[in-house]
Design an enzyme around this catalytic site. Structure first.
Site, PDB file in Angstrom:
ATOM      1  N   ASP A  86     -19.275 -24.255  -0.693  1.00  0.00           N
ATOM      2  CA  ASP A  86     -19.736 -23.181  -1.428  1.00  0.00           C
ATOM      3  C   ASP A  86     -20.496 -22.133  -0.779  1.00  0.00           C
ATOM      4  O   ASP A  86     -21.602 -22.323  -0.542  1.00  0.00           O
ATOM      5  CB  ASP A  86     -20.350 -23.427  -2.952  1.00  0.00           C
ATOM      6  CG  ASP A  86     -20.472 -22.122  -3.854  1.00  0.00           C
ATOM      7  OD1 ASP A  86     -20.503 -20.950  -3.106  1.00  0.00           O
ATOM      8  OD2 ASP A  86     -20.914 -22.248  -5.010  1.00  0.00           O
ATOM      9  N   LYS A  93     -14.108  -4.602  -0.241  1.00  0.00           N
ATOM     10  CA  LYS A  93     -13.168  -4.698   0.955  1.00  0.00           C
ATOM     11  C   LYS A  93     -13.847  -3.680   2.016  1.00  0.00           C
ATOM     12  O   LYS A  93     -13.749  -3.927   3.308  1.00  0.00           O
ATOM     13  CB  LYS A  93     -11.966  -4.417   0.765  1.00  0.00           C
ATOM     14  CG  LYS A  93     -11.191  -5.311  -0.261  1.00  0.00           C
ATOM     15  CD  LYS A  93     -11.394  -6.828   0.326  1.00  0.00           C
ATOM     16  CE  LYS A  93     -10.381  -7.581  -0.562  1.00  0.00           C
ATOM     17  NZ  LYS A  93     -10.505  -9.066  -0.018  1.00  0.00           N
ATOM     18  N   TYR A 131     -13.613  -3.710  -6.191  1.00  0.00           N
ATOM     19  CA  TYR A 131     -12.524  -4.171  -5.082  1.00  0.00           C
ATOM     20  C   TYR A 131     -12.844  -3.394  -3.954  1.00  0.00           C
ATOM     21  O   TYR A 131     -12.931  -3.802  -2.925  1.00  0.00           O
ATOM     22  CB  TYR A 131     -11.504  -4.069  -5.777  1.00  0.00           C
ATOM     23  CG  TYR A 131     -10.418  -4.570  -4.717  1.00  0.00           C
ATOM     24  CD1 TYR A 131      -9.720  -5.854  -4.576  1.00  0.00           C
ATOM     25  CD2 TYR A 131      -9.801  -3.767  -3.851  1.00  0.00           C
ATOM     26  CE1 TYR A 131      -8.835  -6.443  -3.938  1.00  0.00           C
ATOM     27  CE2 TYR A 131      -8.706  -4.355  -2.897  1.00  0.00           C
ATOM     28  CZ  TYR A 131      -8.292  -5.582  -2.995  1.00  0.00           C
ATOM     29  OH  TYR A 131      -7.399  -6.154  -2.015  1.00  0.00           O
TER      30      TYR A 131
END
Length: 304
Positions: free
Chosen positions: A78, A179, A175
């Protein structure tokens, strides 16, 4: 097989987020080039599925790496947990005599957390911050512990996998921030690593034909073109292998340091390195955008 066909023989790579999609494609193609590849993610055969609830596992990816000609090593990790990442890097250092040549930060897992419908002021903050934790913090944590191996050897390549290589807004705030931040991570790492002979780049695919995307269109790789009946843009998609071949080409380039700090794309690199997708084509999503989408959506933008 000749050395030229396996230019990464003897090299060691870590592909975080290698369970599926672009990460799996990258891991397999690094293996095809001869590398030993540590494949990490949260979905394992023993541990079961992650919260992505997908069937793919790190073991399956590692098996494909080995079948392609490399050596795949799955390690359930993880990457939001520094202790697990530190243990992973310690294992690589012990097993590979301190060697790490390629680090690919491909952890994403943000699909179920992305809200495409609402502006920031109507979004759930906890969900948005979880997305950033999953998609950005994991990259920082992994680089923090992996980079010392590269710095000690005075060589290596870091690849930050993102979506898009321009400043164009990606449609929803969290988002877009994730990115865009990953591109900036490549820029920042490049600046700090250059004196040590280590390169760092951001890399984007075009319309990626991942396992989840194939499922979305109700097709398989064997009949994927049928998906274009629902969305004509899908006809211009590319497989994860295409992205993987871009990474393998970069990793084998002795002059890759000249690209350090740049936001790159499969559609630019295929022209330079000559690789193809698995069907022999060379998808160019930027060219398709300019021809078919620019009128409606505006220009894709200049590379960062």
């Amino acid at each position: 097989m000749t050395t030229d066909a396996r230019p990464l023989s003897g090299k060691v790579a870590l592909v975080s987020g290698g369970t599926r999609g672009g990460g799996r494609g990258i891991a397999v193609e690094l293996g095809a080039a001869g590398a030993t590849v540590y494949v990490t993610g949260r979905s394992g055969k023993a541990e079961g599925r992650s919260d992505m609830d997908r069937p793919e596992t790190i073991e399956e990816t590692a098996e494909r790496v080995t079948a392609a000609g490399g050596h795949g090593i799955p390690v359930r990790t993880d990457h939001s947990r520094p202790d697990e990442v530190r243990a992973l890097v310690d294992r690589i250092a012990a097993e590979q005599d301190g060697r790490l040549d390629v680090l690919v930060n491909s952890v994403w897992g943000g699909d179920p957390l992305t809200d495409w419908e609402h502006p920031l002021w109507e979004q759930d903050l906890d969900t948005g911050f979880r997305l950033l934790r999953q998609a950005v913090d994991t990259h920082i944590i992994t680089s923090r512990y992996a980079l010392p191996l590269m710095v000690a050897r005075g060589s290596g390549l870091v690849v930050e996998v993102t979506d898009g290589n321009t400043a164009r807004y990606r449609g929803t705030l969290f988002y877009d921030l994730a990115k865009s931040s990953v591109i900036r991570l490549a820029v920042a790492q490049a600046a700090e690593l250059r004196p040590h002979g280590v390169a760092a780049v951001a890399l984007t695919p075009g319309f990626l034909r991942s396992e989840a995307m194939l499922d979305h269109f109700g097709v398989t790789e064997a009949n994927w073109r049928d998906g274009a009946a629902r969305d004509p843009h899908f006809a211009h998609s590319e497989t994860p292998a295409y992205l993987g071949r871009a990474v393998a080409a970069l990793a084998a380039d002795p002059n890759v340091l000249a690209k350090s700090g740049r936001a790159l794309a499969t559609w630019g690199l295929y022209e330079e390195y000559g690789f193809t997708d698995i069907d022999g084509t060379q998808p160019d999503f930027a060219a398709y955008w300019a021809k078919g989408l620019e009128g409606e959506h505006g220009p894709l933008g200049d590379p960062l």
